[in-house]
Design a protein around this motif. Structure first.
Motif, PDB file in Angstrom:
ATOM      1  N   LEU A  70       0.828  -1.210   0.000  1.00 54.36           N
ATOM      2  CA  LEU A  70       0.000   0.000   0.000  1.00 54.36           C
ATOM      3  C   LEU A  70       0.861   1.260   0.000  1.00 54.36           C
ATOM      4  CD1 LEU A  70      -2.802  -1.094   2.480  1.00 54.36           C
ATOM      5  CD2 LEU A  70      -2.972  -0.870  -0.014  1.00 54.36           C
ATOM      6  N   ARG A  71       1.914   1.246   0.794  1.00 55.25           N
ATOM      7  CA  ARG A  71       2.826   2.394   0.827  1.00 55.25           C
ATOM      8  C   ARG A  71       3.561   2.529  -0.507  1.00 55.25           C
ATOM      9  NH1 ARG A  71       7.192   3.976   5.585  1.00 55.25           N
ATOM     10  NH2 ARG A  71       8.509   5.260   4.253  1.00 55.25           N
ATOM     11  N   ALA A  72       3.953   1.420  -1.099  1.00 52.31           N
ATOM     12  CA  ALA A  72       4.622   1.455  -2.405  1.00 52.31           C
ATOM     13  C   ALA A  72       3.705   2.083  -3.453  1.00 52.31           C
ATOM     14  CB  ALA A  72       5.041   0.048  -2.828  1.00 52.31           C
ATOM     15  N   ALA A  73       2.448   1.707  -3.440  1.00 49.68           N
ATOM     16  CA  ALA A  73       1.499   2.282  -4.392  1.00 49.68           C
ATOM     17  C   ALA A  73       1.332   3.783  -4.158  1.00 49.68           C
ATOM     18  CB  ALA A  73       0.151   1.574  -4.286  1.00 49.68           C
ATOM     19  N   ALA A  74       1.235   4.172  -2.895  1.00 51.69           N
ATOM     20  CA  ALA A  74       1.071   5.596  -2.571  1.00 51.69           C
ATOM     21  C   ALA A  74       2.295   6.417  -2.974  1.00 51.69           C
ATOM     22  CB  ALA A  74       0.796   5.759  -1.080  1.00 51.69           C
ATOM     23  N   GLN A  75       3.479   5.815  -2.861  1.00 48.31           N
ATOM     24  CA  GLN A  75       4.722   6.517  -3.202  1.00 48.31           C
ATOM     25  C   GLN A  75       5.124   6.313  -4.657  1.00 48.31           C
ATOM     26  OE1 GLN A  75       7.623   4.947  -0.426  1.00 48.31           O
ATOM     27  NE2 GLN A  75       7.024   6.391   1.167  1.00 48.31           N
ATOM     28  N   ARG A  76       4.340   5.516  -5.369  1.00 50.49           N
ATOM     29  CA  ARG A  76       4.678   5.152  -6.752  1.00 50.49           C
ATOM     30  C   ARG A  76       6.085   4.563  -6.817  1.00 50.49           C
ATOM     31  NH1 ARG A  76       1.807  10.075 -10.050  1.00 50.49           N
ATOM     32  NH2 ARG A  76      -0.224   9.670  -9.174  1.00 50.49           N
ATOM     33  N   SER A  77       6.291   3.603  -5.966  1.00 49.21           N
ATOM     34  CA  SER A  77       7.580   2.944  -5.816  1.00 49.21           C
ATOM     35  C   SER A  77       7.346   1.439  -5.889  1.00 49.21           C
ATOM     36  CB  SER A  77       8.196   3.338  -4.474  1.00 49.21           C
ATOM     37  OG  SER A  77       9.472   2.783  -4.319  1.00 49.21           O
ATOM     38  N   ASN A  78       8.373   0.663  -5.614  1.00 48.80           N
ATOM     39  CA  ASN A  78       8.176  -0.784  -5.557  1.00 48.80           C
ATOM     40  C   ASN A  78       8.311  -1.257  -4.106  1.00 48.80           C
ATOM     41  OD1 ASN A  78      10.988  -1.605  -5.004  1.00 48.80           O
ATOM     42  ND2 ASN A  78      11.376  -0.833  -7.066  1.00 48.80           N
ATOM     43  N   ALA A  79       7.821  -2.455  -3.859  1.00 45.24           N
ATOM     44  CA  ALA A  79       7.759  -2.991  -2.497  1.00 45.24           C
ATOM     45  C   ALA A  79       9.142  -3.141  -1.874  1.00 45.24           C
ATOM     46  CB  ALA A  79       7.024  -4.323  -2.492  1.00 45.24           C
ATOM     47  N   GLU A  80      10.116  -3.568  -2.661  1.00 42.77           N
ATOM     48  CA  GLU A  80      11.464  -3.763  -2.119  1.00 42.77           C
ATOM     49  C   GLU A  80      12.070  -2.442  -1.643  1.00 42.77           C
ATOM     50  OE1 GLU A  80      10.459  -4.996  -5.112  1.00 42.77           O
ATOM     51  OE2 GLU A  80      10.205  -7.070  -4.464  1.00 42.77           O
ATOM     52  N   ASP A  81      11.875  -1.374  -2.410  1.00 39.86           N
ATOM     53  CA  ASP A  81      12.400  -0.066  -1.991  1.00 39.86           C
ATOM     54  C   ASP A  81      11.711   0.426  -0.726  1.00 39.86           C
ATOM     55  OD1 ASP A  81      14.225   0.002  -4.059  1.00 39.86           O
ATOM     56  OD2 ASP A  81      12.983   1.287  -5.342  1.00 39.86           O
ATOM     57  N   VAL A  82      10.404   0.206  -0.646  1.00 37.34           N
ATOM     58  CA  VAL A  82       9.666   0.611   0.555  1.00 37.34           C
ATOM     59  C   VAL A  82      10.145  -0.178   1.762  1.00 37.34           C
ATOM     60  CG1 VAL A  82       7.391   0.574   1.659  1.00 37.34           C
ATOM     61  CG2 VAL A  82       7.650   1.468  -0.660  1.00 37.34           C
ATOM     62  N   LEU A  83      10.370  -1.466   1.602  1.00 40.57           N
ATOM     63  CA  LEU A  83      10.871  -2.269   2.719  1.00 40.57           C
ATOM     64  C   LEU A  83      12.230  -1.749   3.180  1.00 40.57           C
ATOM     65  CD1 LEU A  83      10.356  -4.646   4.594  1.00 40.57           C
ATOM     66  CD2 LEU A  83      11.485  -6.106   2.909  1.00 40.57           C
ATOM     67  N   ARG A  84      13.104  -1.416   2.239  1.00 43.83           N
ATOM     68  CA  ARG A  84      14.402  -0.832   2.620  1.00 43.83           C
ATOM     69  C   ARG A  84      14.216   0.483   3.388  1.00 43.83           C
ATOM     70  NH1 ARG A  84      15.530  -2.440  -2.681  1.00 43.83           N
ATOM     71  NH2 ARG A  84      16.858  -4.271  -2.742  1.00 43.83           N
ATOM     72  N   GLN A  85      13.279   1.307   2.930  1.00 37.48           N
ATOM     73  CA  GLN A  85      12.994   2.568   3.624  1.00 37.48           C
ATOM     74  C   GLN A  85      12.502   2.303   5.041  1.00 37.48           C
ATOM     75  OE1 GLN A  85      10.057   4.457   1.196  1.00 37.48           O
ATOM     76  NE2 GLN A  85      11.527   5.137  -0.360  1.00 37.48           N
ATOM     77  N   LEU A  86      11.610   1.340   5.186  1.00 35.66           N
ATOM     78  CA  LEU A  86      11.075   1.016   6.510  1.00 35.66           C
ATOM     79  C   LEU A  86      12.163   0.552   7.458  1.00 35.66           C
ATOM     80  CD1 LEU A  86       7.786  -0.829   5.552  1.00 35.66           C
ATOM     81  CD2 LEU A  86       7.985   1.360   6.739  1.00 35.66           C
ATOM     82  N   VAL A  87      13.032  -0.304   6.969  1.00 38.56           N
ATOM     83  CA  VAL A  87      14.132  -0.788   7.813  1.00 38.56           C
ATOM     84  C   VAL A  87      15.004   0.386   8.237  1.00 38.56           C
ATOM     85  CG1 VAL A  87      16.229  -2.184   7.828  1.00 38.56           C
ATOM     86  CG2 VAL A  87      14.107  -3.124   6.890  1.00 38.56           C
ATOM     87  N   GLU A  88      15.332   1.262   7.304  1.00 41.43           N
ATOM     88  CA  GLU A  88      16.164   2.424   7.628  1.00 41.43           C
ATOM     89  C   GLU A  88      15.458   3.343   8.623  1.00 41.43           C
ATOM     90  OE1 GLU A  88      19.540   4.573   7.766  1.00 41.43           O
ATOM     91  OE2 GLU A  88      19.282   2.642   6.772  1.00 41.43           O
ATOM     92  N   GLU A  89      14.152   3.516   8.473  1.00 38.58           N
ATOM     93  CA  GLU A  89      13.396   4.350   9.415  1.00 38.58           C
ATOM     94  C   GLU A  89      13.437   3.758  10.826  1.00 38.58           C
ATOM     95  OE1 GLU A  89       9.485   4.810   7.740  1.00 38.58           O
ATOM     96  OE2 GLU A  89      10.302   5.796   5.956  1.00 38.58           O
TER      97      GLU A  89
END
Length: 93
Positions: free
Chosen positions: A29-48
């Motif tokens: 859902l976050r990937a869709a909202a950011q117009r990104s892919n799931a793997e990049d969002v997961l990396r962002q979440l881990v970094e956060e």
């Protein structure tokens, strides 16, 4: 604390959900909202999560009592993972 817990559990369950072909989860859902892919969002979440933990380490470092409270309230079982992450490249306090 709540954000750390939520992101931590979403990150752990993401791999299981990916294998099952599920895409109705926070990461997708976050990937869709950011117009990104799931793997990049997961990396962002881990970094956060790592950055949040590092900020707490820095804020509590001067007070042993706060440090103990933080260590006890941290929801991740592996305390050494957090310590290692904060002692390496991740901290931008």
């Amino acid at each position: 604390k709540l954000l750390l817990t939520i992101v931590y559990f979403h990150s752990l369950s993401f791999y299981k959900e990916e294998l099952a072909g599920e895409d109705k989860n926070y990461v997708h859902l976050r990937a869709a909202a950011q117009r990104s892919n799931a793997e990049d969002v997961l990396r962002q979440l881990v970094e956060e999560v790592v950055q949040s933990a590092c900020r707490m380490e820095a804020h509590t470092a001067e007070d042993p009592e706060l440090t103990e409270i933080w260590a006890r309230s941290f929801q991740v079982r592996d305390h050494h993972m957090r310590t290692l992450a904060c002692s390496q490249r991740h901290c931008l306090v």
